[in-house]
Design a protein around this motif. Structure first.
Motif, short mmCIF file in Angstrom:
data_model
loop_
_atom_site.label_atom_id
_atom_site.label_comp_id
_atom_site.label_asym_id
_atom_site.label_seq_id
_atom_site.Cartn_x
_atom_site.Cartn_y
_atom_site.Cartn_z
N LEU A 1 0.84 -1.21 0.00
CA LEU A 1 0.00 0.00 0.00
C LEU A 1 0.87 1.25 0.00
N TYR A 2 1.91 1.24 0.80
CA TYR A 2 2.80 2.40 0.85
C TYR A 2 3.44 2.65 -0.52
N LEU A 3 3.98 1.60 -1.13
CA LEU A 3 4.64 1.76 -2.42
C LEU A 3 3.66 2.21 -3.50
N LEU A 4 2.43 1.70 -3.45
CA LEU A 4 1.42 2.09 -4.44
C LEU A 4 1.12 3.59 -4.34
N VAL A 5 0.89 4.08 -3.13
CA VAL A 5 0.58 5.50 -2.95
C VAL A 5 1.78 6.35 -3.38
N LEU A 6 2.98 5.91 -3.03
CA LEU A 6 4.18 6.66 -3.38
C LEU A 6 4.33 6.77 -4.89
N VAL A 7 4.19 5.66 -5.60
CA VAL A 7 4.36 5.67 -7.06
C VAL A 7 3.28 6.52 -7.73
N LEU A 8 2.06 6.49 -7.18
CA LEU A 8 0.98 7.29 -7.76
C LEU A 8 1.25 8.80 -7.61
N LEU A 9 2.02 9.17 -6.60
CA LEU A 9 2.32 10.59 -6.38
C LEU A 9 3.51 11.08 -7.20
N VAL A 10 4.30 10.15 -7.75
CA VAL A 10 5.54 10.53 -8.44
C VAL A 10 5.26 11.51 -9.58
N PHE B 1 2.02 6.91 8.69
CA PHE B 1 1.97 6.73 7.24
C PHE B 1 2.27 8.05 6.53
N ILE B 2 1.72 9.15 7.04
CA ILE B 2 1.97 10.46 6.45
C ILE B 2 3.45 10.81 6.53
N GLU B 3 4.07 10.52 7.67
CA GLU B 3 5.49 10.84 7.83
C GLU B 3 6.36 9.99 6.90
N MET B 4 6.03 8.71 6.76
CA MET B 4 6.79 7.85 5.84
C MET B 4 6.64 8.34 4.40
N LEU B 5 5.44 8.74 4.05
CA LEU B 5 5.19 9.23 2.69
C LEU B 5 5.93 10.53 2.44
N ALA B 6 5.96 11.40 3.46
CA ALA B 6 6.63 12.69 3.30
C ALA B 6 8.13 12.51 3.06
N ILE B 7 8.73 11.46 3.61
CA ILE B 7 10.17 11.26 3.46
C ILE B 7 10.55 11.05 2.00
N LEU B 8 9.78 10.24 1.28
CA LEU B 8 10.19 9.83 -0.07
C LEU B 8 9.46 10.55 -1.20
N MET C 1 16.06 2.61 -8.24
CA MET C 1 15.91 2.81 -6.80
C MET C 1 14.97 1.78 -6.20
N LEU C 2 13.84 1.54 -6.86
CA LEU C 2 12.87 0.57 -6.34
C LEU C 2 13.40 -0.85 -6.39
N LEU C 3 14.20 -1.16 -7.40
CA LEU C 3 14.75 -2.51 -7.55
C LEU C 3 15.70 -2.85 -6.40
N ILE C 4 16.35 -1.84 -5.84
CA ILE C 4 17.21 -2.06 -4.68
C ILE C 4 16.40 -1.97 -3.39
N PHE C 5 15.49 -1.01 -3.34
CA PHE C 5 14.77 -0.72 -2.10
C PHE C 5 13.80 -1.84 -1.70
N ILE C 6 13.04 -2.35 -2.63
CA ILE C 6 11.98 -3.31 -2.28
C ILE C 6 12.54 -4.60 -1.70
N PRO C 7 13.52 -5.27 -2.33
CA PRO C 7 14.03 -6.51 -1.72
C PRO C 7 14.66 -6.29 -0.34
N LEU C 8 15.39 -5.19 -0.18
CA LEU C 8 16.01 -4.94 1.12
C LEU C 8 14.95 -4.66 2.19
N THR C 9 13.91 -3.92 1.82
CA THR C 9 12.83 -3.65 2.78
C THR C 9 12.14 -4.94 3.20
N LEU C 10 11.80 -5.76 2.23
CA LEU C 10 11.16 -7.04 2.55
C LEU C 10 12.08 -7.92 3.38
N GLY C 11 13.38 -7.85 3.11
CA GLY C 11 14.34 -8.61 3.91
C GLY C 11 14.35 -8.16 5.37
#
Length: 573
Positions: free
Chosen positions: A11-20, A257-264, A291-301
């Motif tokens: 959900l976080y990644l979806l909202v972030l990408v929609l705002l890009v 959630f707002i603070e996490m979204l504001a960071i990126l 950026m996402l290709l590096i970020f997503i696997p590390l986050t899930l890890g």
């Protein structure tokens, strides 16, 4: 990893990408050379500021003038914040009557906030007056973030302009970044946070009675406004010592959630801005994909490691409570209102960006869970990174990647229509390698010098991780702390202050020098031998370069810290 964790991350990644796209498009209008509906809306205020400060908005600067203006402005900012801390005992808006901050701590903090690091070796609510917090630290949150954006825009102009020596006007770029981007977004975020209960006042601290018939001091202050800009500007300095784990800074899951979204949101949106300004939006999407290709696997890890818990505690009959707790995941150092998944996601976000705000104790993460935020910083803070600085750092990696590709096929490398030659490679290499050198050398000094090791409360692999994390945080302008390290000492304040300064300003100058060289070149038409830099192949190549540089540089150090600790934990130690 369970479905709930995947849902929260997704959900976080979806909202972030929609705002890009909307955020990135807006910022491309802000920094456009041509008048448009955005700049016309605030033109009267903008031009009034130029007249007040004696700025000639139509005057373009070469890279040297741009760099000098940037350096002078930030050195003055460092001096101003230092003086505010040293004189706060005699200044107004100090209801708690806090005295002067110690010289070593004051200079460390001044460099920290000017360099967009916001490393804090002090407790905010027991050290800084309201005036210092608002006029010194909060203002620097805006200005350091605007500096990063301004340097990035100058670098982008280096790619987009042809046969010119000009990169724009530093003062105009700073003004527009603050007036059109940071201030409006901060106002919106502040209102959202206040609606969730984040404090925003200038009242004295409140004494209240507790149920145990004692009294408790509740800190007050203009927290919401500083929290908003610390997130949007990827600054990270907490108004309170507990940072975003403090209920007065981050009271609810929605505020989290707002603070996490504001960071990126700004670092991600700038990828689209970059593509729009160079005339090929695919270039921006390719950088974002990397950026996402590096970020997503590390986050899930990180989430998976924290949900698995500490292997040393699994099945132990010695402490049944600890065993049961760890069986449900590692909740140590985390707030129950956020839980494991969101706390781990926050840790990855704040260290992927050069933010450093925390809503959980990184020191209490599992060894592999703690390795993720540490390595995200060590990659150079280019996986989103700081506002502006993260993207121009990734562009330095892109220059290195096309140079490597050029060596493979035996032709002069090109990136976005510009030939990459010796000068560009030197500047890109400096940008990539300076933070790496600062981390390795700084950690080695801290380990060898008794004053460095004296701050470690946990001996062995974990104590080494604490020192490595602190130097990695300072040398990549992050500002988060692993915890457990007593860093508010003259040795650590001086060492980390030097790292923060050298990790910010020499890199910015190197990128401006590269931009000046690129702007002076003409456009090279694409040919059959040109490597497309918007394809999945280039995304994989760029990702590989970032990861290989990070692995080759830091794997030996990580093996002595979190990896060794994980191996010991797996054997019950």
């Amino acid at each position: 990893m369970n479905a709930n964790a995947l849902l929260q991350v997704g959900l976080y990644l979806l909202v972030l990408v929609l705002l890009v796209k909307p955020v990135g498009h807006y910022m491309s209008l802000v920094f456009s050379d041509d008048p448009n509906r955005v700049t016309r809306f605030g033109a009267r205020i903008e031009h009034g500021l130029y007249r007040l400060c004696g700025i000639r908005a139509d005057e373009d600067m070469g890279w040297k003038r741009y760099a000098i203006a940037m350096l002078v402005f930030n050195v003055i900012g460092i001096a101003a914040v230092y003086l505010l801390q040293r004189l706060q005992g005699w200044l107004p808006l100090n209801p708690q009557h806090f005295g002067a901050v110690a010289p070593d701590s004051a200079v460390n903090t001044a460099i920290s906030f000017a360099s967009n690091t916001n490393w804090q070796g002090y407790s905010g609510e027991t050290t800084m007056s309201y005036l210092t917090q608002a006029l010194g630290l909060a203002v620097q949150n805006f200005l350091s973030a605007a500096t990063g954006i301004a340097v990035l825009i100058a670098v982008v102009r280096g790619f987009s302009r042809r046969a010119t020596s000009s990169l724009g006007n530093f003062w105009v770029d700073m003004t527009r970044a603050t007036l059109y981007v940071l201030l409006p977004l901060s106002f919106v975020i502040t209102l959202l946070l206040v609606s969730q209960g984040v404090v925003q006042n200038v009242r004295p601290y409140q004494e209240v009675a507790t149920l145990q018939a004692t009294t408790q001091t509740l800190p007050m202050g203009p927290a919401a406004s500083q929290v908003a800009i610390k997130m949007l500007g990827t600054n990270g300095g907490g108004f309170f010592n507990a940072n975003s784990a403090h209920p007065y800074e981050n009271p609810t899951p929605f505020s989290n959630f707002i603070e996490m979204l504001a960071i990126l949101v700004i670092p991600a949106g700038l990828c689209y801005t970059f593509g729009k300004m160079v005339g090929d939006r695919r270039q921006g999407w390719a950088i974002l994909a990397t950026m996402l290709l590096i970020f997503i696997p590390l986050t899930l890890g990180a989430v998976a490691a924290e949900q698995a818990g500490n292997p040393a505690l699994h099945g132990l009959a010695v402490d049944a409570h600890a065993s049961a707790l760890q069986a449900g995941g590692n909740m140590e150092g985390k707030d129950t209102r956020f839980g494991i998944a969101t706390s781990s996601l926050f840790a990855a976000i704040t260290t992927a960006a050069s933010c450093g705000a925390v809503n959980a104790m990184h020191d209490s993460m599992t060894p592999l869970g703690g390795l993720v935020p540490m390595w995200l910083m060590q990659l150079g803070e280019v996986v989103f990174g700081g506002v502006g600085s993260g993207l121009y750092g990734m562009l330095a990696f892109a220059v290195v990647a096309v140079f490597i590709a050029g060596l493979m096929v035996g032709r002069t490398p090109e990136y976005i229509g510009k030939k990459i030659e010796a000068h560009e490679m030197k500047m890109a290499s400096l940008t990539v390698l300076i933070p790496c050198a600062l981390v390795v050398i700084g950690t080695a000094i801290a380990v060898m010098v008794p004053a460095g090791a004296a701050g470690v409360a946990n001996p062995g692999a974990h104590g080494f991780s604490e020192m490595l994390y602190a130097v990695s945080s300072a040398s990549n302008n992050n500002g988060s702390a692993f915890g457990g390290l007593s860093a508010n000492t003259p040795f650590w304040n001086v060492l980390l202050g030097i790292c923060m300064f050298l990790a910010r300003f020499p890199l910015a100058v190197a990128m401006l020098a590269m931009a000046g060289s690129l702007a002076a070149k003409g456009h090279v038409p694409e040919s059959a031998g040109t490597l497309p830099t918007h394809t999945p192949l280039f995304v994989v190549l760029l990702t590989s370069v970032v990861i290989v540089v990070g692995a080759l540089t830091f794997l030996p150090a990580l093996a002595l810290g979190p990896i060794a600790e994980q191996l010991m934990s797996a054997t019950g130690h």
